[in-house]
Motif scaffolding. Structure first.
Motif: not given
Lengths: 649, 504
Positions: A589-590, B298-299, A596-597, B295, A592-594, A601-602
């Motif tokens: 989660a960390g 999760t984020i 990957f996304d 996803y 992806l959130g910090e 993606i961005d």
């Protein structure tokens, strides 16, 4: 009565609404507290009376027609998919309703004493009433979806009540943990419902068209429609998904970890929700849908294995606890394992029998432990107790009765039901299962002996508080439950099999014949229980001088690390915390959130943006406003075109 | 639910959007010193629009089905453009949703002081556009309203927002504009491909069958164009950033209804007009939405900013909507529309709590800095928990029915997708509870929290209305399901019937 069945859940609902909407606004704290308690108790008490009347009426009906059903309204109806809000009162529901409202009433009354001067007492009683409503929906639902409403509703109330003292970190941690762990089970339930709906087109329990009957019909026929599973795969799949739900709600391996922590809630809540009623919902569910489980031997073996393993782990964990409530919590886990194991062996009536007796004596034990905690000014560590039988004689007596019942000593309630489960295992020739359950029953007797010795015998080891007996509001419910714990076994004595017979229209089970083997088993089991209980009692009375706050258990020097393993319930919780899904998921989660996304993606998005910017910058070079540049471009173009024409021509 | 008939001869549907267009003009002429007057105009007219949409909602006859209250005027007949409005079981719940969100959003906007006149004009203009999109049955008209709904967003976020507001506003606008470019490609293709030279969607859907190749080619741009607005992976990143940057009422509208425009467009335009293309392409989009659902959740789990949690939860929940659109069966589409409604209300409630009740008082949204607010503002805690329960699909709340239908629908068509998506059930529970726990439980983190100003009546009213809807629909979902069923059934027929043209 059939037409007014809805009054049974409606009364506590009214109690809830009255407390939430009216009483809550009262400015006089004392009057607010009094009204909240009376309304809540009255609502549940009346519901119990009604349930009892309905029960008598049900008993008067001929055996085959024992069944009351009322549809209140279409809950949702969209062509192919329709679910009514319908209440069912059949032999199985009726005993559950009686347990819920009966034990519920006593615990409500007890709460008036226990929660005296609590600052959020109205909220407490409101949620307690709401819990009763949801539990009644769960056991009276005529379809799986309505059952699921109750199932989730009790989980919600459990969450809210565990978190009653939400300023305390342990309480709010425990509430969240209970809820999240239960959600895992709920996902299984939801998938089970979808599978059932997709294949049977209904979620109803009632009538010829119910999925229970339909499952029975397809059994034995190998359905070989291409792309469709065979019936054996189907029933196994559904059963295992339901089992996932059961392991969540009924605190079975591997999801039992929330229950011991849930003890951070007020003790009456532990008694009602985390011992007597909610946690037994899984066993009820299996009994209700037994015709699916019965069709899948694989699923049944899994169920039995889960139950037996849970019983053992719970039992071993209970002997090594210091917190008075955690002993009982692990004991509940262990006893639920017994019930699930019984259900897995196909003895659903026996499972329900143990559910009922356990509901009574475990409620008694929890309430009595609440009385101890109350009298000892919120001390829960048994190392700081000792000798309390002098200060609290009544509590001591009822506690002893509860402990003897739980230990399974003749002739108290636990003896009969536990013995039936042992006899079932023996009768099925499952010697391994029998052995583990037998060992667990000895453990049970041992830890209850240990607990009695630690709490009530010897001298008080911590003299910083002055213990006192609880008031009558708390003690008389204890006495009523104590009577139940003594005579509860009478509902299903061997030979008579009153309960099994009563449940027969639903569970289709015959009482087992009473023979010499059963008698010998009973004798051996009682002997072992008495022996272990005495052993536990004697050992800890004898070693009382070794027990000091923050010191290890005297048995630690014999067991060492194994004792630690027991104390931590075989490290199941720690495994989740440290080694498996939880940390792994947390880092995912960390990531992806910090990373990957925002960056992946961005990053692409920004890349496109930069590309556009770059292109714009390139274009800007050309669009510079100088006539000579334009002329140059124009000229180049003209030359290119002419050149092309010349060459092509 | 058909309760009464409305007198005919009155353009009820036009009145709905006009009732919000009028106050934009009114407010524009009121002197900006009359602050309370401006607010009252906004609130009263948005209430009026809500009442009108509720009137139409209860006067619609589901037994008869189809498009009702149809209004048709020629606009540019040479190009086949008409002013065509009508409601059916799909857009009616959306109208009501928009009514509730703008009314409560207007109440929540009471505390906006900075350039308040411009704020209200833009806010109401945006909502007018949203109403228009939901009402329009002419493709061209739909796009006009669509742009009207999207453009004010940039200014609203850029001027009244917080936390990297310029970045958020620009990102959002660029994404949505890119989306519209795709959608316009599809729209123009439909216009020329049909051979009818009309933008009338009813006519297009009922009389034209586009060739298989045509649909295969032009379904994706049309669908993606709208799905960008619904936050479909990997075009979702604008949405949390935008949610966070926007002022509260705009977040409510943004997550509550604007994202629904996208899903609505996917269903109403792309899937309805190109059913064969839908047949062919939807499995692909179903797979993309798994990312949204799991996803996104999760984020949300990893966020520290309270608004980002809600933002990513929207990504996850809107993913469920698109996922069930991709299932394209009756139950799935019902679930999709229900989820649009339920999520709209729920997320409106979330933003009202997080953006207005908490952030405007504490001036922080960082979870580690919050704590113990349950003691200080029990009402906000209760509202958040109600929204949270709906969000995690607790039976008895609107969200449950949506998710339940969605999962059944998806399960029927893509069992594996449904199983993977079911992972989101515990995850959603976990992040909602994590937020509840860190913000509301425990001891009061910062002593200054004890002195926070009390909630205002506008906040109470807004919160209570939204909470009642969540519980009401949870207890009596039939109020919507019967209606939605009549709306989605024809679309499903269209899609199922389109298999025949595979031989084209």
């Amino acid at each position: 009565m059939a037409n007014v069945l809805w009054l049974i859940p409606l009364l506590p609902l009214l109690g809830f609404l009255l407390n939430v909407l009216v009483v809550w606004r009262d400015s006089d704290a004392a009057r607010r507290e009094r009204n909240a308690g009376y309304i809540a108790c009255g609502a549940v008490g009346l519901a119990f009376v009604l349930a009892f009347i309905a029960f008598i009426e049900l008993a008067m009906l001929p055996h085959e027609e024992q069944h009351m059903h009322v549809v209140l309204w279409e809950w949702i109806n969209t062509g192919s998919f329709s679910v009514p809000i319908g209440l069912l009162f059949d032999p199985l529901s009726s005993v559950m309703v009686l347990l819920v409202t009966g034990v519920g009433t006593l615990i409500h009354v007890y709460s008036i004493g226990y929660m005296h001067n609590d600052e959020r007492v109205v909220r407490y009683f409101a949620y307690l009433n709401l819990f009763i409503v949801m539990m009644l929906m769960l056991v009276m639902a005529d379809n799986l979806l309505l059952l699921f409403l109750g199932w989730e509703g009790v989980g919600l109330c459990s969450f809210l009540l565990i978190g009653h003292w939400f300023e305390r970190k342990t309480a709010s941690d425990a509430a969240v943990k209970a809820f999240v762990v239960n959600r895992i089970g709920d996902a299984g339930m939801l998938l089970a419902m979808m599978t059932i709906f997709a294949h049977f087109g209904t979620l109803s329990f009632v009538g010829e068209e119910s999925f229970l009957e339909r499952a029975r019909e397809i059994a034995g026929q190998y359905v070989t429609i291409p792309g469709q599973p065979t019936w054996i795969l189907l029933t196994t799949g559904i059963s295992l998904l339901l089992l996932v739900g059961v392991t969540g709600k009924s605190a079975q391996l591997p999801l039992f970890v929330w229950l011991p922590d849930a003890m951070a809630g007020p003790t009456p809540v532990s008694a009602l929700i985390h011992a007597a009623t909610m946690v037994t919902a899984g066993v009820y569910l299996m009994a209700r849908t037994h015709s699916i489980f019965t069709l899948s031997p694989t699923a049944q073996s899994v169920v039995t294995f889960v139950g037996v393993a849970t019983a053992l782990i719970g039992g071993t964990a209970a002997i090594a606890q210091w917190d008075i409530k955690r002993v009982l919590a692990y004991s509940t886990v262990s006893q639920l394992g017994y019930m699930v194991a019984a259900a897995g062996m196909g003895a659903y009536a026996v499972a329900i029998f143990h559910l009922l007796t356990h509901g009574i004596f475990k409620a008694l034990l929890f309430l009595a432990s609440g009385s101890v905690i109350h009298g000892a000014h919120d001390v829960q560590d048994m190392r700081r107790m000792g000798g309390l039988r002098k200060a609290m004689p009544t509590t001591f007596r009822v506690y002893a009765i509860g402990a003897i019942a739980l230990a399974g000593i003749f002739p108290l309630a636990g003896f009969w039901s536990k013995d039936e489960i042992l006899a079932t295992a023996w009768g099925k020739g499952q010697i391994g299962i029998f052995a583990i359950l037998f060992i667990t029953s000895m453990l049970t007797a041992f830890y209850m002996g240990r607990q009695i010795a630690l709490v009530f015998f010897g001298e008080q080891r911590d003299s910083s508080y002055h213990a006192h007996e609880s008031g009558p509001m708390m003690t008389w419910p204890l006495w009523i439950l104590a009577v139940g714990a003594v005579i509860g076994g009478a509902m299903n004595l061997p030979v008579l099999h009153t309960l099994t017979h009563w449940l027969e229209p639903v569970l289709e089970e015959e009482g087992k014949a009473f023979d010499l083997t059963t008698l010998i088993l009973a004798l051996v089991a009682t002997g072992a229980a008495v022996g272990s209980a005495y052993g536990g009692l004697r050992y800890y009375m004898h070693n009382a001088h070794r027990i000091k706050p923050n010191r290890q258990d005297p048995l630690y020097r014999y067991f060492g690390d194994i004792w630690n393993m027991f104390e931590e319930a075989w490290y199941v919780d720690q495994t989740y915390e440290r080694y498996t899904v939880v940390p792994w998921y947390r880092s995912l989660a960390g990531f992806l959130g910090e990373i990957f996304d925002p960056q992946g993606i961005d990053g692409m998005v920004h890349g496109v943006a930069r590309l556009v910017q770059g292109a714009a910058a390139g274009v800007r070079l050309v669009q510079n406003g100088y006539v000579r540049t334009y002329a140059l471009v124009f000229l180049t173009g003209v030359i290119a075109i002419i050149g092309y024409l010349v060459i092509a021509w | 639910m058909h309760l009464f008939d409305l007198p005919s001869g009155i353009p009820w549907l036009s009145l709905i959007w006009i009732s919000l267009f009028v106050p934009t003009v009114l407010i524009a002429v009121v002197p900006s010193s009359q602050r309370d007057l401006i607010r009252w105009i906004g609130v009263v007219f948005s209430f009026l629009s809500l009442v009108l949409s509720l009137l139409v909602f209860f006067a619609y006859d589901p037994a008869q089905g189809g498009f009702q209250f149809v209004e048709k005027l020629d606009w540019i007949p040479q190009l086949g453009i008409s002013y065509l409005l009508g409601v059916d079981g799909i857009n009616l719940p959306m109208l009501v949703l928009n009514g509730f969100i703008i009314f409560t959003g207007a109440l929540i906007s009471w505390n906006i002081d900075h350039r308040l006149k411009e704020y209200w004009v833009l806010l109401l203009l945006l909502t007018t556009g949203v109403y228009g999109v939901f009402l329009a049955l002419d493709l061209f008209l739909l796009f006009v309203f669509y742009e009207l709904a999207v453009l004010p967003m940039y200014l609203l976020i850029g001027i009244w927002g917080s936390t990297r507001k310029e970045y958020g506003a620009m990102k959002l606008t660029l994404f949505l504009m890119t989306g519209s470019v795709f959608a316009i490609i599809g729209m123009v293709a439909i216009y020329f491909g049909s051979g009818l030279r009309t933008f009338n969607m009813i006519e297009l859907a009922n009389t034209v069958t586009f060739s298989g190749d045509f649909q295969r080619t032009f379904f994706p741009p049309l669908f993606i164009g709208f799905a960008v607005l619904a936050g479909m992976f990997p075009f979702h990143t604008w949405s949390p950033t935008g949610h966070v940057a926007a002022p509260t009422a705009v977040s409510m509208l943004h997550a509550g209804v604007l994202m629904k425009l996208g899903a609505y467009g996917c269903l109403r335009v792309a899937m309805w007009l190109m059913p064969y293309g839908a047949q062919q392409w939807l499995p692909f989009f179903a797979i993309l939405t798994i990312f949204n659902v799991v996803y996104g959740a999760t984020i949300a789990m990893a966020q520290r900013d309270f608004k980002f949690i809600i933002g990513y939860s929207s990504v996850s929940h809107m993913g469920l909507v698109v996922m069930s659109l991709a299932a394209a069966n009756e139950i799935g589409l019902m679930g999709a529309v229900l989820q649009m409604f339920a999520h709209g209300i729920m997320t409106g409630l979330f933003f009202a709590v997080v953006g207005r009740m908490i952030y405007e008082r504490t001036h922080t949204r960082q979870l580690p800095e919050l704590g113990g607010l349950g003691r200080v503002m029990p009402f906000a805690a209760a509202m958040f928990v109600i929204g949270g329960l709906s969000s995690m699909g607790m039976p008895g709340f609107a969200g449950f029915w949506a998710e339940f239908n969605i999962f059944i629908g998806v399960w029927e068509r893509y069992p594996l997708v449904a199983i993977i998506a079911a992972l989101s059930i515990p995850i959603t529970g976990a992040y909602i509870l994590r937020a509840t726990y860190q913000v509301f439980f425990g001891t009061v983190k910062d002593p200054s929290f004890n002195a926070l100003p009390a909630l205002t009546w506008q906040e109470y009213t807004g919160g209570i209305i939204l909470a009642i809807i969540l519980i009401g629909v949870g207890i009596y979902p039939a109020i919507l399901t019967e209606l939605i069923h009549t709306g989605v059934a024809p679309v499903v027929q269209q899609i199922n019937g389109s298999i025949n043209i595979a031989g084209f």
